[in-house]
Enzyme design. Sequence first.
Site, mmCIF file in Angstrom:
data_model
loop_
_atom_site.group_PDB
_atom_site.id
_atom_site.type_symbol
_atom_site.label_atom_id
_atom_site.label_comp_id
_atom_site.label_asym_id
_atom_site.label_seq_id
_atom_site.Cartn_x
_atom_site.Cartn_y
_atom_site.Cartn_z
ATOM 1 N N ASP A 98 24.688 31.416 -8.337
ATOM 2 C CA ASP A 98 24.016 30.205 -7.881
ATOM 3 C C ASP A 98 22.534 30.530 -7.737
ATOM 4 O O ASP A 98 22.157 31.471 -7.041
ATOM 5 C CB ASP A 98 24.608 29.772 -6.529
ATOM 6 C CG ASP A 98 24.640 28.260 -6.374
ATOM 7 O OD1 ASP A 98 23.618 27.626 -6.684
ATOM 8 O OD2 ASP A 98 25.671 27.732 -5.927
ATOM 9 N N GLU A 255 22.371 21.679 -11.583
ATOM 10 C CA GLU A 255 22.780 20.640 -10.652
ATOM 11 C C GLU A 255 21.636 19.637 -10.627
ATOM 12 O O GLU A 255 20.536 19.957 -10.175
ATOM 13 C CB GLU A 255 23.043 21.194 -9.258
ATOM 14 C CG GLU A 255 23.738 20.172 -8.378
ATOM 15 C CD GLU A 255 23.372 20.250 -6.902
ATOM 16 O OE1 GLU A 255 24.118 19.727 -6.076
ATOM 17 O OE2 GLU A 255 22.317 20.824 -6.562
ATOM 18 N N HIS A 327 31.797 22.119 -3.227
ATOM 19 C CA HIS A 327 31.600 22.437 -1.804
ATOM 20 C C HIS A 327 30.804 21.364 -1.061
ATOM 21 O O HIS A 327 30.614 21.479 0.147
ATOM 22 C CB HIS A 327 30.886 23.780 -1.691
ATOM 23 C CG HIS A 327 29.493 23.724 -2.251
ATOM 24 N ND1 HIS A 327 29.232 23.484 -3.585
ATOM 25 C CD2 HIS A 327 28.290 23.826 -1.659
ATOM 26 C CE1 HIS A 327 27.937 23.446 -3.778
ATOM 27 N NE2 HIS A 327 27.324 23.655 -2.632
HETATM 28 O O1 TEU Z 1 23.121 20.098 -3.129
HETATM 29 C C1 TEU Z 1 22.145 19.209 -3.519
HETATM 30 C C2 TEU Z 1 22.490 17.822 -3.448
HETATM 31 O O2 TEU Z 1 22.410 17.084 -4.392
HETATM 32 C C3 TEU Z 1 22.847 17.316 -2.127
HETATM 33 O O3 TEU Z 1 22.039 16.228 -1.843
HETATM 34 C C4 TEU Z 1 24.241 16.965 -2.132
HETATM 35 O O4 TEU Z 1 24.395 15.746 -2.812
HETATM 36 C C5 TEU Z 1 24.636 16.861 -0.713
HETATM 37 O O5 TEU Z 1 24.964 18.160 -0.299
HETATM 38 C C6 TEU Z 1 25.796 15.982 -0.544
HETATM 39 O O6 TEU Z 1 25.541 15.166 0.524
HETATM 40 C C7 TEU Z 1 22.788 21.435 -3.287
HETATM 41 C C8 TEU Z 1 23.913 22.300 -2.796
HETATM 42 O O7 TEU Z 1 25.038 22.101 -3.602
HETATM 43 C C9 TEU Z 1 24.147 22.020 -1.358
HETATM 44 O O8 TEU Z 1 25.248 22.740 -0.846
HETATM 45 C C10 TEU Z 1 22.897 22.411 -0.618
HETATM 46 O O9 TEU Z 1 23.036 22.079 0.737
HETATM 47 C C11 TEU Z 1 21.662 21.721 -1.190
HETATM 48 O O10 TEU Z 1 21.605 21.772 -2.591
HETATM 49 C C12 TEU Z 1 20.417 22.413 -0.692
HETATM 50 O O11 TEU Z 1 20.307 23.668 -1.274
#
Ligand code: TEU
Length: 555
Positions: A98, A255, A327
């Site tokens: 990641d 992402e 997650h």
């Molecule tokens: O998530 C980014 C993201 O798009 C978030 O807004 C996501 O939609 C949100 O967690 C759901 O409500 C990434 C990671 O996957 C997440 O775990 C992190 O908390 C976030 O970035 C910040 O690094």
Amino acid sequence: MDKRWWKEAVVYQIYPRSFMDSNGDGIGDLKGITSRLDYLKYLGIDVIWLSPVYQSPNDDNGYDISDYQAIMDEFGSMEDFDEMLSEAHKRGIRIVMDLVVNHTSDEHKWFVESRKSKENPYRDYYIWREGKESGKAPNNWGACFGGSAWEYDKETEMYYLHMFSKKQPDLNWDNPKVRQEVFDMMTWWCEKGIDGFRMDVISMISKTKEMPDGEVHDFYGDANPYCVNGPNVHAYLQEMNEKVLSKYDIMTVGETPGVTTELAKQYAGENGHELNMVFQFEHVESDGKYGKWTDEKVSLIRLKKTMSRWQTELYGKAWNSLFWDNHDQPRAVSRFGDDRPGYREVSAKMLATCLHMMQGTPYIYQGEELGMTNYPFQNMEEFRDIESINAYNEWCGSGLLSHQIFWPCLAGKSRDNARTPVQWDDSENAGFSTGTPWIAVNPNYKEINAKAETADTGSVFHYYKKLIALRKQNPVIVYGKYELLLEDSEELFVYTRALDEKKLLVVCSFSDEEEKFTIPDEFIGASCIISNRDNVYGSGRIALQPYEAFVLMKE
Ligand code: TEU
Ligand code: CA
């Protein structure tokens, strides 16, 4: 369409904190992962996406990194990492890291320096602005985890930008030194032999120069038009590709919240020079009532429209990633299926069929292969996630919503649903830990666990195993062209896939009642390659049991 190993792969996401604890401190760790590699090999997956394992103060469970080239103490050491990587490789499993580089932790040495003075050499590594007038942030933007996106820093009397928590300051990608630091760090991991990167919120790394107020939604102004898919994001990814990615045989998945099919063709175009594929969120984000929070189920028609549009528009032009959960999302079976006793297993298998027969690279989130469910949250003390806790305080603390209204929305959508420990067996703490787990184990672990499911060939686990094997044996599942049938059905998700003379018919019932379906003439006599019910799919009109799913293959 070019053939590539990462198009034919099935990925399994590990959230290390909740996967397997080897030393009884209640926190999953790298040795725990190594001890379960044989399980993953047996399942048949090809690639592990490892959520962050780097040094972190854990404000956001590792998505706030204070040292990119060290392992989080709780997870073990760099030796443990090397051992895990080599044990995975021995089993033919690749590991994708990641990459969280939209922001660092405020405890990262770059930020510790940056905040010291305006002249500090690291000052420009982050995004600093003067306040509007005394006591007011530079603009009205809100952060994804609630509150303002700006934090006042008294040392230099300026504000820094944080799109997530205030312990996650955003890096300034317009600074070439920042980009070079990130590329050097990535090269270091590639040289170690890792197999790719999942890039956290990579669509957010480029911000507009002008930072005007955003349109106010619930509490704050919307920063997305200025921070998502920003002006230089493609240039920066092309630079990354040229300087790092193109030098290794690795896979990359971005992402990309806010991505559209048009943009996906740029981020992950077949002949592009950026990424291999992206995670889009349209199918999991279309259902919010209060921001992302809701207790409503998404309509099947809408879900089919969204997923089919991605299947069709990317065909031959870019590559899809396929997922129901991760997650950050509730458990798939609780959200899109039916987790009531009697329906859980069959609907989990139906969802798996629906996703794994599509074009793209499938991602399985840990525990999904067991049909793990949402957690029955009863009170706020059970939550660990900063997003859930802040959201409750913001929506209910402000008096905007009552506890009664907000609770089911929060409980059903909290990220913590996905973060309860993997249920390995029916012993104490589901076999996850001999100590006290950092977050509660779902009480249903006595029925739902890996030990029971690996022993039962009719289980959700064995169904996933079969789907993965089918993908390996049938190129039509990987490369075939997609076509949606019965688009107006509110109960059935039906589509075909075609490659040369091979054709698949995929039929999935999202209904908890009996439904009628007519086998199309061209599939009469075709063979059934998988089904979650004991049924015969001969010809004519048949009755489908609740959540029935099957796939016919015509040679
Ligand atoms: O998530 C980014 C993201 O798009 C978030 O807004 C996501 O939609 C949100 O967690 C759901 O409500 C990434 C990671 O996957 C997440 O775990 C992190 O908390 C976030 O970035 C910040 O690094
Ligand atoms: Ca541990």
